[in-house]
Scaffold this active site. Structure first.
Site, PDB file in Angstrom:
ATOM      1  N   HIS A   1       1.296  -2.053   4.699  1.00 43.75           N
ATOM      2  CA  HIS A   1       2.106  -3.288   4.894  1.00 43.75           C
ATOM      3  C   HIS A   1       1.458  -4.502   5.361  1.00 43.75           C
ATOM      4  O   HIS A   1       2.171  -5.563   5.208  1.00 43.75           O
ATOM      5  CB  HIS A   1       3.334  -2.769   5.712  1.00 43.75           C
ATOM      6  CG  HIS A   1       3.242  -2.930   6.964  1.00 43.75           C
ATOM      7  ND1 HIS A   1       3.180  -1.766   7.777  1.00 43.75           N
ATOM      8  CD2 HIS A   1       3.378  -3.794   7.971  1.00 43.75           C
ATOM      9  CE1 HIS A   1       2.995  -2.125   9.139  1.00 43.75           C
ATOM     10  NE2 HIS A   1       3.232  -3.463   9.164  1.00 43.75           N
TER      11      HIS A   1
ATOM     12  N   ASP B   1       1.231   4.363   4.585  1.00 41.02           N
ATOM     13  CA  ASP B   1       1.044   2.767   4.953  1.00 41.02           C
ATOM     14  C   ASP B   1      -0.372   2.720   5.662  1.00 41.02           C
ATOM     15  O   ASP B   1      -0.343   2.208   6.774  1.00 41.02           O
ATOM     16  CB  ASP B   1       2.368   2.688   6.184  1.00 41.02           C
ATOM     17  CG  ASP B   1       2.505   1.217   6.513  1.00 41.02           C
ATOM     18  OD1 ASP B   1       1.838   0.272   6.073  1.00 41.02           O
ATOM     19  OD2 ASP B   1       3.349   0.959   7.444  1.00 41.02           O
TER      20      ASP B   1
ATOM     21  N   SER C   1       0.519  -4.138  13.982  1.00 40.34           N
ATOM     22  CA  SER C   1       0.353  -3.373  13.021  1.00 40.34           C
ATOM     23  C   SER C   1      -1.047  -3.101  12.400  1.00 40.34           C
ATOM     24  O   SER C   1      -1.579  -4.196  12.146  1.00 40.34           O
ATOM     25  CB  SER C   1       1.284  -3.764  11.665  1.00 40.34           C
ATOM     26  OG  SER C   1       2.460  -3.488  12.087  1.00 40.34           O
TER      27      SER C   1
END
Lengths: 489, 478
Positions: free
Chosen positions: B65, B96, B175
Site C-alpha cells: 500500500h 500487502d 508502514s
C-alpha cells in the site's frame, strides 16, 4: 353616571351577542377522540410484548358508526372513545377494518355515547385547490385550522403495497396525521394519514365514501392492484423499436411478477395504450375527468375492487389488441416476504434454544427505521424476489438462546432455512411436522446455499427437555406461537 | 559450553555491527489513482511517504500500500539527503508486501541487509523503526507483542493472514518499516485500527518469508486458499451424527468452494490434521504456541502445492493431498490494483462492478449502494453460483449527447443483456454492440430498471465525436 349606566347597558346587550358568535362548532357533534392501547411486538424477541398507546380521531358517519383510518388500530388491547373533547371515555370496538384501504368502522355499545352526536357529510367532489380546514380536539378545545389543498397524487397506501389516490395539502400545523377531518364548507373532504414537513397527506372523501358504500351493501371485495411493472416511453426510439404506429403514446410493460391465481395475459414489451377507456400517455398518466392527469395505478382503485375485470388496449405484435385484466386482490400472504402483519402476535418456534421465525417485513423492520440499509444484505435481497410454488414464504433461524444442548451453534443467526429432516421449509407451521419426524436419532437442519453455515445437527431425544429448560431460563411462556390461518383483512 | 558462549557472542557482535536504523529506508511516493467512475481519468497526483528496509539481494522490502499506484518512488538512506529513484520489482497486494529495486548500484553501498527473524513470542519486546507522520528523522517505538492471530488485511480488504499486534506505536508513515527483535526483522509494520489505543499490527515472518519464496521464480502468485468453509464441531450431536470417536477432535467441512476442494473433499468430512497440525473442535491449530485458525496452514503452501490432510470420512480415517491455488475470483470482492476496464459506446460508459467502483459512491458507500449491487458483488457467488456472472457489468454513466438524450436511465445500473446477449463480462458488451445487425440496440437492465433502445446507425456515427467531446482517447480498456 348616566353615561356609565348607558355603557353598562350596552355591555349587557353585547354579551349575549358575543356568546351567540362563539356557539359550538357543528363539527363538535361529529368529531370524536379515540384512545388506543395496543401490543407493540419486538420481533427480535417475539415472545415479549410491550404496550403502546396512541390517540387519534374519528368522525360519525352514520347511526352508531364512526369511521377512522386503520393505522394504530392493529394489535389493540383496548379501544376507547370520547366525544366533546373532554369527559367520560367509552369502550369501543371495531366493526369492520381493511388495512389495504386504511379504513375502519368503530362503534360504542353504550347508548349514552351517541346522544348529541350527528353524522357528517362526506364530500362527493373535492376542489383541486383552495383553502380547507382541519378539525380536531386539542386539550378539550375544538381546534379548527387552515390548510391549502395542493394536489392529488398516487402513492403507496400507509399500511399496504397498493398504490392509490391521496390528497396532499400544505399545512403549518404540528402533529397532523391522526385521522383529523379535513373540511371544506360543511363537508368532510378527507382524513389525514401523515405529515412530512409542511405537507399533509390524506385519504379523499370520495374514496372513503365508495368503500363504505360497498362495505354496507356487501359488495366490497378488497383492494385490487395492477400486478405488473412498466416503464415510461419518453425515449421515442423505444416505441419505434416496438413498431408502434401513429402518435407516441402508452407505456411499456417490463415485468409481471408471478402471483398465485393471477392469470392475466400481459407480456413484457406490450405497450399499454388504454385502461378502462382512458388513454395512457408516454409518462404513464391518464386524464382523470375530475382531477386531471393522474398515474395509471389509480385506475386499479378508481371505482373498482379486487376481482373486477377492466378492459385494456395494448400494442403487441405490430397491432392493437384488446384484453380484459382481472384485478388481483391485495394480499400479504401472496408475497414471499409479507409487507405487513396485523392483529396477530409474531410467530416463532423455539426448539432447543434455536429460534425460528417467518421472514416478514415487520421482522426486517427490527433493524430500525433504516432497515433496508441495516438488515443483512442476504435477507434484504429476498424482499425483491417473487414467491414460487415450492417456496411461497421463508423461515429464518433468527437467533440461538445459548444452552448446553446447542453448544457450538450459539453464534448462528439470520440464516434462511432450507430443510429440516428432509422437509422443505417455507412456512413456520411446517416446522412442527418436520421436528416430529427426526432422521433417526437426529434433527438435521439445513440452510440455504451460501448461508454462513449449511447444516447443523441436534440430538432428537434431548430436544424436548432442552426446549423446556430454555423456556424456563429465558422466560418464554410458550415454546411456539403459530397463527393459523394467515390473517386476512 | 565455551564454544556456545562464543557463538552467542559472535551472533551478538554481528547483529550489533551495524545498527538496524542504518538499513531502514525512507520512501516518498508520488502516486495517481484511477477514477473508477470515469475510468479513463486519473485523480490528482498525491504525495505520501512510508518506510522500507534493505534485504538480501540489493532489494528493499516495504508494504504494497506504500507504493500502490506509484508514478515515482524516491528512496533515501539513513541520514543521507540524496534521494534515489526506485521501482517496484514485485508487489503482493493480498499480503500487502512489495519489493523495490534501485537501478543506481551506489545506493546499496554500505547498506547492510537486515537479517530476517522468526515469529516472536507473545509478550516479548520489539522495536519499530520508521518515518511516521512524514517526519524527516527516523523514529523508534518499543513495545511488546500483544497477540498473534489471523487479521483482516485492510489493503486487499478481503484476506485474513497472520499478523502480530503490538502496543508499540505504528502510525501512518511507519508502514513498511521493520519491527526488530534481537537485531532481526520479526515483522513489517502495516496497519492500525482507528479509535483503538496502543494497537498496531505488523506482518509476521511466515507471511513475508512466504512472499520472498514465492517471487524466487521471478513471478508473484499469491497466497493460496483451501476453498472450503469449516464449521466448529463442538456440539456432541453433530459429532455423534458424523460418528467421530470421542478421542478425536477436528472441525467439519461445511462448504466446498474451489474446484480442487470439490474434487478431493466431501461435505461433512471432518478435518483432523492439516499438514502436521492437529485441528481442534473450533477449527484452530496450535502454531508456535498460538491457537490460530487452520486456514493458516493452507496459506502456508505455495500456489499449486498440495497440503496433506487427515480426514474422518464416513466412519474411517482418510489421507488426502489437497492441491491449493490462489483464488483469482476473490478479486471481485477485494480492492483492485489494476487500471479499471471500460468500454464507451454512444456515450454509454460500461465498466465492471467492483468494490473500487462502488467506493466511488463515497466513504459510506456500503450503506448507500443499491443492496442488489452489494448482493451481486459479495454474496451471489456463494448463494447462487449457477447464475453468477464471471463479471457483472455496470452502465456507469451516460455522456450526454443528442443520440442518448432521450434515455431514461442515466447510469449506475447493472446490465443484464444487450441485443439478446447475456452480459457475463465486459468483453460481451463490446461483442454485443459490434456484432449487432438490427436497426436498434436493445439494452436490458437488471432489477426493475427495464430496458433502453438506441438507433444503431446514429450510435455508430456518433461514438467517435462523443469521445472527442469528452476528451477520451481510447473507447476501451479491456
Amino acid at each position: 353616571m348616566k353615561r356609565f349606566a348607558s355603557l353598562l347597558l350596552l355591555g349587557l346587550l353585547l354579551v349575549p351577542a358575543a356568546q351567540s358568535h362563539a356557539a359550538p362548532s357543528p363539527w363538535a357533534q361529529s368529531v370524536v377522540q379515540i384512545d388506543i392501547n395496543r401490543h407493540n411486538y419486538n420481533y427480535f424477541q417475539p415472545w415479549s410484548r410491550r404496550v403502546a398507546a396512541s390517540q387519534k380521531f374519528g368522525i360519525v358517519v352514520g347511526p352508531r358508526q364512526i369511521v377512522t383510518t386503520a393505522n394504530w388500530l392493529y394489535n389493540h388491547t383496548l379501544l376507547r372513545l370520547q366525544k366533546g373533547g373532554r369527559g367520560q371515555w367509552h369502550t369501543g370496538r371495531i366493526t369492520w377494518i381493511d388495512y389495504h384501504a386504511n379504513l375502519a368502522l368503530l362503534t360504542v355499545d353504550e347508548n349514552e355515547f351517541w346522544e348529541g352526536l350527528s353524522p357528517v357529510t362526506l364530500a362527493d367532489e373535492i376542489p383541486n385547490q383552495g383553502p380547507a380546514e382541519l378539525v380536531r380536539w386539542n386539550s378539550g378545545r375544538l381546534e379548527v385550522r387552515k390548510l391549502e389543498i395542493n394536489r392529488f397524487q398516487i402513492r403507496k397506501g400507509q399500511l399496504t403495497f397498493v398504490d392509490m389516490l391521496h390528497l396532499e395539502l400544505d399545512s403549518e400545523i404540528d402533529s397532523v396525521g391522526r385521522a383529523e377531518a379535513i373540511t371544506v364548507d360543511d363537508k368532510v373532504i378527507a382524513l389525514t394519514i401523515s405529515q412530512a414537513r409542511n405537507k399533509c397527506i390524506a385519504i379523499p372523501s370520495f374514496f372513503i365514501k365508495s368503500v363504505l358504500a360497498a362495505q354496507a351493501s356487501g359488495d366490497y371485495r378488497g383492494m385490487g392492484f395492477f400486478n405488473f411493472f412498466w416503464q415510461q416511453s419518453e425515449n421515442p426510439g423505444t416505441l419505434d423499436y416496438l413498431s408502434l404506429d401513429g402518435e407516441k403514446r402508452g407505456v411499456i410493460i417490463t415485468r409481471i411478477p408471478k402471483l398465485p391465481g393471477d392469470e392475466n395475459t400481459l407480456k413484457p414489451r406490450d405497450i399499454l395504450l388504454e385502461i378502462d377507456g382512458f388513454q395512457i400517455d408516454i409518462v404513464g398518466d391518464y386524464a382523470d375527468p375530475d382531477y386531471g392527469p393522474l398515474m395509471l395505478e389509480n385506475l386499479a382503485t378508481r371505482k373498482h375492487w379486487a376481482g373486477d375485470e377492466i378492459p385494456m388496449r395494448i400494442w403487441r405484435d405490430g397491432r392493437e389488441q384488446t384484453l380484459v385484466y382481472k384485478l388481483p386482490k391485495a394480499d400479504f400472504d401472496k408475497e414471499l416476504i409479507p409487507t405487513a402483519l396485523y392483529d396477530v402476535p409474531p410467530e416463532y418456534v423455539m426448539a432447543g434454544g434455536l429460534v425460528f421465525q417467518p421472514m416478514t417485513v415487520p421482522y426486517l423492520k427490527s433493524w430500525g427505521a433504516d432497515w433496508q440499509r441495516r438488515a443483512p444484505v442476504r435477507l434484504i435481497h429476498y424482499k425483491g424476489q417473487p414467491p414460487t410454488e415450492d417456496r411461497p414464504r421463508l423461515v429464518v433461524l433468527s437467533t440461538v438462546l445459548p444452552d448446553p444442548y446447542n453448544i457450538g451453534y450459539q453464534s448462528y443467526r439470520f440464516l434462511v432455512v432450507d430443510q429440516i429432516n428432509g422437509y422443505r421449509i417455507s412456512r413456520i407451521e411446517e416446522l412442527q411436522e418436520a421436528f416430529a419426524n427426526p432422521e433417526g436419532a437426529y434433527h438435521v437442519i439445513e440452510f440455504e446455499q451460501g448461508e454462513p453455515v449449511e447444516r447443523i445437527i441436534l440430538d432428537a431425544a434431548r430436544l424436548d427437555s432442552a426446549t423446556q429448560r430454555v423456556m424456563l431460563r429465558y422466560g418464554l411462556t410458550e415454546a411456539s406461537v403459530i397463527n393459523d390461518p394467515f390473517p386476512q383483512k | 559450553m565455551k564454544k556456545l558462549l562464543s557463538l552467542l557472542l559472535l551472533a551478538t557482535t554481528l547483529v550489533q555491527a551495524v545498527p538496524p536504523e542504518e538499513s531502514v529506508i525512507q520512501i516518498v511516493v508520488f502516486s495517481q489513482q484511477p477514477d473508477w467512475d470515469e475510468p479513463w481519468n486519473n485523480r490528482p497526483v498525491s504525495r505520501s511517504s512510508g518506510t522500507g528496509f534493505a534485504i538480501e539481494g540489493n532489494r528493499i522490502m516495504t508494504n504494497a500500500h506504500v507504493v500502490k499506484w506509484a508514478k515515482q518512488i524516491l528512496v533515501r538512506r539513513y541520514q543521507d539527503p540524496q534521494p534515489f529513484q526506485a521501482r517496484v520489482a514485485y508487489i503482493g497486494h493480498d499480503c500487502d508486501l512489495a519489493i523495490l529495486e534501485v537501478d543506481e548500484p551506489a545506493f546499496f553501498d554500505y547498506l547492510e541487509p537486515l537479517p530476517l527473524g522468526e515469529l516472536p513470542k507473545v509478550r516479548s519486546e520489539v522495536v519499530t523503526y520508521g518515518y511516521p507522520a512524514g517526519g524527516e528523522q527516523i523514529s523508534y517505538t518499543s513495545g511488546v507483542v500483544s497477540r498473534i492471530e489471523l487479521q483482516n488485511y485492510t489493503h486487499p480488504g478481503n484476506r485474513r493472514l497472520l499478523a502480530a499486534q503490538t502496543d508499540a506505536a505504528i502510525n501512518p508513515g511507519n508502514s513498511g518499516g521493520p519491527v526488530i527483535q534481537d537485531g532481526k526483522v520479526v515483522g513489517v509494520a502495516f496497519q492500525g485500527i482507528p479509535g483503538l489505543e496502543n494497537t498496531g499490527f505488523f506482518i509476521a515472518p511466515p507471511v513475508f518469508r512466504h512472499f520472498l519464496t514465492d517471487v524466487e521464480d521471478g513471478h508473484y502468485d499469491g497466497f493460496p486458499q483451501a476453498g472450503i468453509r469449516m464449521a466448529p464441531l463442538q456440539n456432541p450431536a453433530q459429532r455423534s451424527f458424523l460418528g467421530v470417536p470421542p478421542s478425536f477432535e477436528g472441525a467439519r467441512i461445511d462448504t466446498l468452494y474451489s474446484d480442487s476442494a470439490k474434487e478431493h473433499l466431501q461435505k461433512d468430512d471432518v478435518l483432523l490434521k492439516v499438514g502436521d497440525y492437529p485441528v481442534g473442535l473450533d477449527g484452530s491449530i496450535l502454531f508456535q504456541g498460538n491457537q490460530l485458525h487452520a486456514g493458516l496452514a493452507f496459506s502456508s503452501a505455495q500456489n499449486g502445492e498440495s497440503v496433506p490432510l487427515l480426514l474422518w470420512r464416513q466412519g474411517r480415517q482418510v489421507e488426502v493431498n489437497l492441491p491449493v491455488f490462489v483464488n483469482k475470483d476473490d478479486a471481485a470482492a477485494g480492492n483492485l490494483y489494476e487500471l479499471p476496464r471500460y468500454y464507451v459506446y454512444a456515450g454509454m460508459v460500461f465498466t465492471p462492478l467492483t468494490k473500487n467502483y462502488l467506493s466511488t459512491l463515497g466513504q459510506n458507500w456500503s450503506a448507500t449502494a443499491d443492496t442488489e449491487l452489494l448482493y451481486e458483488l459479495f454474496y451471489r457467488r456463494k448463494s447462487d453460483p449457477e447464475n453468477t456472472r464471471t463479471e457483472a457489468v455496470m452502465l456507469a454513466s451516460i455522456l450526454a449527447h443528442p443520440v442518448n438524450a432521450n434515455m431514461r436511465i442515466r447510469g449506475r445500473v447493472m446490465v443484464d443483456r444487450i441485443n439478446g446477449v447475456r452480459i457475463d463480462r465486459l468483453e460481451d458488451v463490446v461483442r454485443a454492440f459490434e456484432d449487432a445487425e438490427e436497426n436498434y440496440h436493445v439494452i436490458d437492465f437488471e432489477g426493475s430498471y427495464g430496458f433502453e433502445t438506441l438507433n444503431r446507425g446514429q450510435a455508430e456515427a456518433t461514438t467517435r465525436s462523443i469521445l472527442n467531446t469528452y476528451g477520451i482517447v481510447q473507447d476501451r480498456r479491456l
